[in-house]
Design a protein around this motif. Structure first.
Motif, PDB file in Angstrom:
ATOM      1  N   ARG A 141      22.286  32.152  52.943  1.00  0.00           N
ATOM      2  CA  ARG A 141      23.376  31.192  52.684  1.00  0.00           C
ATOM      3  C   ARG A 141      23.683  31.091  51.239  1.00  0.00           C
ATOM      4  O   ARG A 141      23.041  30.832  50.353  1.00  0.00           O
ATOM      5  N   ALA A 142      25.300  31.184  50.965  1.00  0.00           N
ATOM      6  CA  ALA A 142      25.826  31.240  49.647  1.00  0.00           C
ATOM      7  C   ALA A 142      27.025  30.151  49.656  1.00  0.00           C
ATOM      8  O   ALA A 142      26.660  28.946  49.576  1.00  0.00           O
ATOM      9  N   LEU A 143      28.097  30.755  49.752  1.00  0.00           N
ATOM     10  CA  LEU A 143      29.372  30.035  49.488  1.00  0.00           C
ATOM     11  C   LEU A 143      29.821  29.550  50.991  1.00  0.00           C
ATOM     12  O   LEU A 143      30.617  28.529  50.775  1.00  0.00           O
ATOM     13  N   ALA A 144      29.431  30.047  52.189  1.00  0.00           N
ATOM     14  CA  ALA A 144      29.860  29.734  53.382  1.00  0.00           C
ATOM     15  C   ALA A 144      29.113  28.644  54.105  1.00  0.00           C
ATOM     16  O   ALA A 144      27.822  28.627  53.966  1.00  0.00           O
ATOM     17  N   GLY A 145      29.830  28.010  55.015  1.00  0.00           N
ATOM     18  CA  GLY A 145      29.050  26.828  55.597  1.00  0.00           C
ATOM     19  C   GLY A 145      28.727  25.545  55.039  1.00  0.00           C
ATOM     20  O   GLY A 145      28.024  24.876  55.603  1.00  0.00           O
ATOM     21  N   VAL A 146      29.094  25.445  53.690  1.00  0.00           N
ATOM     22  CA  VAL A 146      28.395  24.133  53.181  1.00  0.00           C
ATOM     23  C   VAL A 146      29.633  23.205  52.644  1.00  0.00           C
ATOM     24  O   VAL A 146      29.523  22.324  52.313  1.00  0.00           O
ATOM     25  N   GLY A 147      30.922  23.392  53.293  1.00  0.00           N
ATOM     26  CA  GLY A 147      32.037  22.770  52.912  1.00  0.00           C
ATOM     27  C   GLY A 147      32.600  22.527  51.413  1.00  0.00           C
ATOM     28  O   GLY A 147      33.655  21.923  51.496  1.00  0.00           O
ATOM     29  N   VAL A 148      32.179  23.450  50.716  1.00  0.00           N
ATOM     30  CA  VAL A 148      32.611  23.351  49.245  1.00  0.00           C
ATOM     31  C   VAL A 148      32.239  24.716  48.527  1.00  0.00           C
ATOM     32  O   VAL A 148      31.217  25.251  48.957  1.00  0.00           O
ATOM     33  N   HIS A 274      35.824  26.225  59.870  1.00  0.00           N
ATOM     34  CA  HIS A 274      34.462  26.426  59.355  1.00  0.00           C
ATOM     35  C   HIS A 274      33.965  27.908  59.782  1.00  0.00           C
ATOM     36  O   HIS A 274      34.135  28.330  61.029  1.00  0.00           O
ATOM     37  N   ARG A 275      33.187  28.499  58.743  1.00  0.00           N
ATOM     38  CA  ARG A 275      32.670  29.762  59.267  1.00  0.00           C
ATOM     39  C   ARG A 275      31.237  29.520  59.105  1.00  0.00           C
ATOM     40  O   ARG A 275      30.822  29.018  58.034  1.00  0.00           O
ATOM     41  N   ASP A 276      30.550  30.023  60.350  1.00  0.00           N
ATOM     42  CA  ASP A 276      28.909  30.177  60.005  1.00  0.00           C
ATOM     43  C   ASP A 276      28.611  31.193  59.232  1.00  0.00           C
ATOM     44  O   ASP A 276      29.209  32.331  59.342  1.00  0.00           O
ATOM     45  N   PRO A 277      27.761  31.254  58.369  1.00  0.00           N
ATOM     46  CA  PRO A 277      27.397  32.067  57.296  1.00  0.00           C
ATOM     47  C   PRO A 277      26.711  33.290  57.952  1.00  0.00           C
ATOM     48  O   PRO A 277      26.124  33.849  57.331  1.00  0.00           O
TER      49      PRO A 277
END
Length: 281
Positions: A141-148, A274-277
């Motif tokens: 996980r990096a930038l995707a899927g955390v809402g920010v 949203h995108r699942d990472p």
């Protein structure tokens, strides 16, 4: 006071959640410290009125769509770095400051917080599914899927303008590699995942379409492998019942995918914010 960071919040019919999110974001800030822009896009409720308060500029557009709202809000920003925040995700001022500091580190172009999952009201099966899924994607996980996500000026040049895609965070994540993007352990976002199996399956439909869009643009996700689930079981990070629930829902997801595509293989998926990472499907 010159703002130290700009915050763009696209909001489509978010009257119920945007006030509390803004209150948390601005609590303890100095006047003018954050340049906050809320973009009420295609709203049929009172989102714009609910967002109006000192320190917040509200833009309205009749066109619904997150990517367009991001571009509109971005054009109105007054500072770098820039925080792009989903209206239903919670982020406090200290986390914003930590993200802004991280965006100023040498070599860093983009960053994101560590997500915390608000599981209140979640059913027992989907709670176990989420527990497994979160541990499966956590290592990548990096930038995707955390809402920010946060971009400094150099990162912004690479990622913006965001194209008309469902998964803006997936697009942005794919613009960077290695140490150019970092997860900031001193920052937290609070995210509410789907509450029921049905809602989770609906989200999976939308995730697949977002992932296919990105693949068509040359942005491939990171697929999940079931071998990773076995390693979690061996390490006792998840239990056998957690894994059984995850596999059962995964089987339902894949069956529904085949039924929707039909014999010719054509899908009927709808869009999502949203995108699942991962690119699991």
């Amino acid at each position: 006071m010159k703002p130290v960071v700009s915050v763009v919040i696209p909001a489509h019919n978010e009257e119920a959640v945007v006030p509390a999110g803004l209150d948390l974001l601005l609590a303890g800030t100095e006047p003018g410290e954050f340049d906050v822009v809320v973009v009420a896009n295609g709203c049929s409720d009172g989102t714009a009125t609910a967002a109006a308060r000192p320190g917040v500029r509200v833009l309205e557009t009749p066109a619904a769509g997150k990517a367009g709202a991001l571009r509109l809000g971005d054009a109105a920003c007054r500072a770098f770095p820039r925080v792009y925040l989903d209206a239903d995700v919670r982020l406090d001022a200290d986390s914003v400051r930590a993200l802004a500091r991280a965006a100023g580190r040498p070599g860093v172009l983009a960053c994101a917080p560590v997500p915390e999952w608000d599981l209140r009201g979640t059913g027992p099966v989907i709670r176990r599914v989420h527990r497994v899924h979160d541990r499966l994607i956590a290592p990548t996980r990096a930038l995707a899927g955390v809402g920010v996500y946060v971009l400094n000026e150099r990162g912004h040049e690479r990622a913006f303008p965001v194209p008309d895609v469902i998964s803006d965070d997936g697009w942005v994540d794919g613009c960077f590699t290695g140490s150019e993007r970092v997860v900031v352990t001193g920052a937290r976002s609070v995210v509410r995942p789907p509450r029921t199996v049905r809602a989770h399956l609906r989200r999976r439909i939308r995730v697949r379409q977002g992932n296919r869009q990105l693949a068509a643009l040359g942005r491939q996700g990171r697929p999940l492998r079931l071998g990773a689930l076995g390693r979690l079981l061996v390490a006792r990070e998840v239990g056998p019942l957690d894994a059984a629930c995850y596999l059962a829902v995964l089987a339902m997801d894949r069956l529904l995918t085949r039924l929707r595509r039909g014999p010719a293989g054509w899908g009927t998926d709808a869009g999502s914010r949203h995108r699942d990472p991962t690119a699991a499907s």
